[in-house]
Enzyme design. Structure first.
Site, mmCIF file in Angstrom:
data_model
loop_
_atom_site.group_PDB
_atom_site.id
_atom_site.type_symbol
_atom_site.label_atom_id
_atom_site.label_comp_id
_atom_site.label_asym_id
_atom_site.label_seq_id
_atom_site.Cartn_x
_atom_site.Cartn_y
_atom_site.Cartn_z
ATOM 1 N N ARG A 142 -9.389 12.953 37.084
ATOM 2 C CA ARG A 142 -9.658 13.470 38.420
ATOM 3 C C ARG A 142 -8.480 14.340 38.837
ATOM 4 O O ARG A 142 -7.347 14.132 38.381
ATOM 5 C CB ARG A 142 -9.829 12.335 39.424
ATOM 6 C CG ARG A 142 -10.974 11.379 39.138
ATOM 7 C CD ARG A 142 -11.017 10.266 40.182
ATOM 8 N NE ARG A 142 -12.133 9.351 39.975
ATOM 9 C CZ ARG A 142 -12.057 8.214 39.293
ATOM 10 N NH1 ARG A 142 -10.901 7.846 38.751
ATOM 11 N NH2 ARG A 142 -13.119 7.429 39.167
ATOM 12 N N LYS A 166 -8.911 5.347 41.243
ATOM 13 C CA LYS A 166 -9.372 4.882 42.542
ATOM 14 C C LYS A 166 -9.106 3.392 42.690
ATOM 15 O O LYS A 166 -9.230 2.632 41.738
ATOM 16 C CB LYS A 166 -10.864 5.173 42.706
ATOM 17 C CG LYS A 166 -11.194 6.655 42.885
ATOM 18 C CD LYS A 166 -12.664 6.854 43.170
ATOM 19 C CE LYS A 166 -12.968 8.315 43.456
ATOM 20 N NZ LYS A 166 -14.406 8.538 43.728
ATOM 21 N N HIS A 234 -13.218 19.267 38.966
ATOM 22 C CA HIS A 234 -14.245 18.263 38.676
ATOM 23 C C HIS A 234 -15.257 18.788 37.664
ATOM 24 O O HIS A 234 -15.894 18.009 36.956
ATOM 25 C CB HIS A 234 -14.950 17.840 39.969
ATOM 26 C CG HIS A 234 -15.220 16.361 40.027
ATOM 27 N ND1 HIS A 234 -14.213 15.414 40.074
ATOM 28 C CD2 HIS A 234 -16.379 15.658 40.001
ATOM 29 C CE1 HIS A 234 -14.742 14.200 40.105
ATOM 30 N NE2 HIS A 234 -16.054 14.323 40.041
ATOM 31 N N ARG A 237 -14.002 17.780 34.443
ATOM 32 C CA ARG A 237 -14.233 16.338 34.243
ATOM 33 C C ARG A 237 -15.672 16.106 33.762
ATOM 34 O O ARG A 237 -15.899 15.342 32.824
ATOM 35 C CB ARG A 237 -13.967 15.602 35.562
ATOM 36 C CG ARG A 237 -14.183 14.086 35.514
ATOM 37 C CD ARG A 237 -13.644 13.480 36.807
ATOM 38 N NE ARG A 237 -14.129 12.135 37.063
ATOM 39 C CZ ARG A 237 -13.580 11.033 36.578
ATOM 40 N NH1 ARG A 237 -12.552 11.111 35.765
ATOM 41 N NH2 ARG A 237 -14.068 9.838 36.898
ATOM 42 N N HIS A 260 -14.733 4.804 35.699
ATOM 43 C CA HIS A 260 -15.828 4.427 36.588
ATOM 44 C C HIS A 260 -15.913 2.907 36.678
ATOM 45 O O HIS A 260 -15.894 2.213 35.645
ATOM 46 C CB HIS A 260 -17.166 4.962 36.072
ATOM 47 C CG HIS A 260 -17.340 6.435 36.248
ATOM 48 N ND1 HIS A 260 -18.220 7.190 35.512
ATOM 49 C CD2 HIS A 260 -16.734 7.304 37.103
ATOM 50 C CE1 HIS A 260 -18.156 8.445 35.889
ATOM 51 N NE2 HIS A 260 -17.269 8.542 36.856
ATOM 52 N N TYR A 269 -24.756 11.118 33.255
ATOM 53 C CA TYR A 269 -24.541 12.015 32.124
ATOM 54 C C TYR A 269 -25.628 11.868 31.069
ATOM 55 O O TYR A 269 -25.812 12.766 30.249
ATOM 56 C CB TYR A 269 -23.164 11.774 31.502
ATOM 57 C CG TYR A 269 -22.050 12.137 32.454
ATOM 58 C CD1 TYR A 269 -21.790 13.479 32.765
ATOM 59 C CD2 TYR A 269 -21.292 11.169 33.094
ATOM 60 C CE1 TYR A 269 -20.807 13.822 33.664
ATOM 61 C CE2 TYR A 269 -20.300 11.511 33.991
ATOM 62 C CZ TYR A 269 -20.055 12.830 34.272
ATOM 63 O OH TYR A 269 -19.083 13.172 35.169
#
Length: 292
Positions: A142, A166, A234, A237, A260, A269
């Protein structure tokens, strides 16, 4: 309402380790709602929140933005319920506006190569920009993770980078030979700059490069490479994940690399992969072609 908002923001900052950007978004959303209802949090009912959502939709706000504000209210009232300020969560019964299913944009292999190879020449800025583009494409970081890298986070010998994702979750991500070469060249230029800042990627002033600075670099070279559409960090990414999937990588491996929390986030994806297979089939299989 104001006091409850401050308690929620403090909780998200300390207990949930939310980023400054997330905290600003929460505060903005809750202040917008507070201005709409003009009453205390304890007096709010589901009908009030439905009215607020309807007003946002009627104002022309994107459904994705409306959905985000409703998600903020759900989190806010979940916190108030847990702390005993309200008896129930009035946002729980309000449906999120249906969103169009948009697939993430990604680059072709040729466009990705064209982009990362665009910085040419010598000097600090060129070496840094090439390293940033190579690392984004090679690791799927990110933009906040890349900008937050410190010197001790990059292991050139092993080709590994330690990132803080995150929720303050740490993970180790590998990066490829080309990225290693670009990062080595950047480190030489960085040493010549003679700055002691612990940040890995620096701006021309010798201080940490910001998220916005990274975005500007990506956009600059995307335009120079004449790549159509809106391209940002992004996009690289998404490109990283999509190219891995096309190459046969396991979805759970991609989930781990991207950081994730849920596999369902990574599963978008698979739609890209199916679209890719259909496109290849349409172009290659004789039975897929229109008859003369």
């Amino acid at each position: 309402m104001k006091g409850h908002i401050e308690k929620f923001i403090r909780y998200m900052e300390i207990e949930r380790a939310a980023s400054p950007h997330t905290l600003r978004a929460y505060r903005k959303d809750l202040e917008s709602f507070s201005g709409f209802i003009k009453e205390g949090a304890e007096d709010v009912e589901s009908v009030d929140i439905r009215g607020y959502v309807a007003s946002l939709v009627n104002s022309g706000l994107k459904k994705s933005s409306v959905g985000r504000r409703l998600a903020t209210l759900r989190s806010f009232y979940r916190f108030l319920c847990r702390e005993g300020y309200v008896k129930s969560n009035p946002a729980k019964l309000v449906n999120t506006p249906k969103l169009p299913k948009l697939l993430p944009k990604f680059l072709t292999v040729d466009d990705a190569f064209s982009l990362v190879e665009k910085p040419q020449g010598i000097g600090f800025a060129v070496a840094r920009d090439r390293a940033i583009l190579e690392l984004l494409y090679s690791s799927g970081l990110r933009v906040s993770e890349l900008a937050g890298l410190n010197l001790e986070d990059v292991n050139l010998k092993e080709g590994l980078v330690k990132v803080m994702g995150k929720g303050k979750k740490e993970r180790i991500v590998p990066f490829g030979r080309k990225a290693i070469g670009a990062v080595k060249s950047y480190i030489i230029e960085r040493v010549l700059l003679k700055r002691n800042d612990k940040a890995f990627f620096l701006n021309r002033s010798g201080t940490r490069l910001t998220d916005r600075g990274v975005r500007r670099i990506v956009v600059k070279y995307a335009r120079a490479a004449v790549i159509e559409g809106r391209i940002g960090p992004h996009t690289l990414r998404h490109t990283f994940a999509t190219h891995l999937l096309h190459g046969g990588a396991d979805l759970r491996v991609i989930q781990e690399l991207l950081g994730h929390a849920s596999l369902s986030t990574t599963q978008k994806y698979t739609h890209l992969d199916i679209s890719h297979l259909i496109d290849v089939y349409d172009k290659a299989h004789p039975l897929a072609k229109d008859s003369d």
